[in-house]
Scaffold this motif. Structure first.
Motif, mmCIF file in Angstrom:
data_model
loop_
_atom_site.group_PDB
_atom_site.id
_atom_site.type_symbol
_atom_site.label_atom_id
_atom_site.label_comp_id
_atom_site.label_asym_id
_atom_site.label_seq_id
_atom_site.Cartn_x
_atom_site.Cartn_y
_atom_site.Cartn_z
ATOM 1 N N ASP A 75 0.909 -1.000 -0.058
ATOM 2 C CA ASP A 75 -0.054 0.153 0.589
ATOM 3 C C ASP A 75 0.751 1.129 -0.133
ATOM 4 O OD1 ASP A 75 -2.390 -1.477 -0.123
ATOM 5 O OD2 ASP A 75 -2.155 -0.976 1.976
ATOM 6 N N ASP A 103 0.296 4.019 1.667
ATOM 7 C CA ASP A 103 -0.146 4.714 2.958
ATOM 8 C C ASP A 103 1.438 4.346 4.133
ATOM 9 O OD1 ASP A 103 -0.657 2.521 3.582
ATOM 10 O OD2 ASP A 103 -2.532 2.806 3.770
ATOM 11 N N GLN A 131 1.507 2.254 5.742
ATOM 12 C CA GLN A 131 1.201 0.944 6.714
ATOM 13 C C GLN A 131 2.127 0.051 6.444
ATOM 14 O OE1 GLN A 131 -3.623 1.645 6.234
ATOM 15 N NE2 GLN A 131 -3.085 1.388 8.377
ATOM 16 N N ARG A 157 -1.452 4.887 9.559
ATOM 17 C CA ARG A 157 -1.653 5.951 8.136
ATOM 18 C C ARG A 157 -0.876 6.656 8.391
ATOM 19 N NH1 ARG A 157 -3.938 6.905 3.655
ATOM 20 N NH2 ARG A 157 -4.707 5.260 3.340
HETATM 21 MG MG MG Z 1 -3.535 1.956 4.392
#
Ligand code: MG
Ligand code: UDP
Length: 312
Positions: free
Chosen positions: A93, A95, A97, A200
């Motif tokens: 991802d 973000d 994370q 995030r």
């Molecule tokens: Mg995420």
């Protein structure tokens, strides 16, 4: 090219540059080449603008695929797989994370242990609410009971795998993509690696309860036909109950001389049977809808722009 990082981005303007920096830091001195394949899933913010800047700078090899609208994360992953050229491919991802350092660890596992084709990360501690986690638990027990493919509840689509796995994933051209099910369906030997999801970096999650509920239903309908069988079972049970009730009513009349209580029974039965018929039609409708959409044979996504780089 040794490794391709496939990164779906939907309204991640604040994250993409930080993500690239984190990747460069994590892979410094790794001794192999890698590329980042960003897929802009029809973002409405400055995501594409920022990706264009990253592409122009080429601080590391960067490819950008821009969708004509939002097609969803699953479509973005599919596009990323099609455009990636790495020997190993990684889904991650935007973000932050999921830390890029873990991808480096995954690559080392694939290098060291040729018996594994996929390294999948699972969350060892989930920072989510009790209701959501109960809902997820319930979903996994239902889908694992109904479907032939078995899903691991805590596994995410944060994975790194060999090219052969990517080819298999791409060979499944279904329109409604449910990647957890698709990974389970293609098989291959998987090494599970624990990780802790970070908070995030910026922005908000694109998921809400309604979207998760729809995603769960897609998963069940896409990977099991057991709900269709439910109609058969319901029909058999109702017919049996009706037979038993018929015998009871006849005996009541013949032996005890009780008059058959009419009105309430009829209303209850009409409502009950009507409800069950609608339920069964609804279930069949879900599958017919999926057949309809698949039969139109539309592409999984439309790319408006592809920014490639020249490999030296
Ligand atoms: Mg995420
Ligand atoms: N994403 C996407 N298309 C969408 C929704 C999400 O490409 O329609 C991307 C998003 O930009 C992020 C990843 O999928 O990189 C995971 O999304 P999110 O962080 O919202 O999910 P969560 O981490 O909360 O499960």
């Amino acid at each position: 090219m040794k490794l391709s990082l496939i990164v779906p981005c939907y309204n991640e303007a604040e994250n993409v540059e930080a993500f690239q920096n984190a990747v460069i830091a994590a892979f410094s001195g790794c001794g192999y080449d890698y590329e980042i394949v960003f897929v802009d899933d029809g973002s409405g913010d400055a995501t594409f603008h920022n990706l264009k800047k990253l592409h122009a700078a080429q601080a590391c090899p960067v490819k950008v695929i821009r969708f004509s609208r939002n097609f969803g994360k699953e479509a973005a992953l599919y596009a990323g797989l099609q455009h990636a050229s790495g020997e190993y491919l990684s889904l991650i991802d935007a973000d932050l994370q999921q830390r890029p350092e873990i991808v480096r660890e995954m690559v080392e596992i694939l290098d060291r242990q040729p018996e594994y084709d996929i390294v999948a990360a699972y969350q060892d501690r989930r920072g989510e609410g009790k209701i959501l986690s109960a809902f997820k638990k319930c979903f996994y027990s239902v889908i694992n009971c109904l479907s032939k493919v078995k899903l691991r509840p805590d596994a995410s689509d944060f994975r790194t795998f060999r090219r052969s796995v990517a080819e298999s994933l791409l060979s499944l051209g279904e329109y409604h993509r449910f990647s957890k099910g698709i990974f389970a369906w293609v098989g291959y030997s998987t090494c599970f690696l624990p990780y802790t999801a970070q908070a995030r970096a910026a922005g908000t999650s694109k998921w809400n309860f309604r979207k998760l509920m729809n995603y769960a239903l897609e998963g069940i309908i896409g990977f099991s036909t057991a709900p269709l069988r439910l109609a058969t079972y319901l029909g058999c049970c109702t017919a049996l109950a009706a037979m038993i009730y018929l015998v009871v009513v006849v005996l009541q009349k013949l032996i005890a001389g009780i008059d058959i209580p009419g009105y309430a029974t009829i209303i209850v039965l009409i409502l009950f049977l009507g409800g069950m018929q609608l339920l069964c039609i609804g279930i069949i409708g879900e599958y017919v809808g999926k057949i309809f959409e698949q039969s139109k044979d539309r592409p999984i996504y439309i790319a408006k722009e592809v920014l490639d780089y020249k490999e030296e």
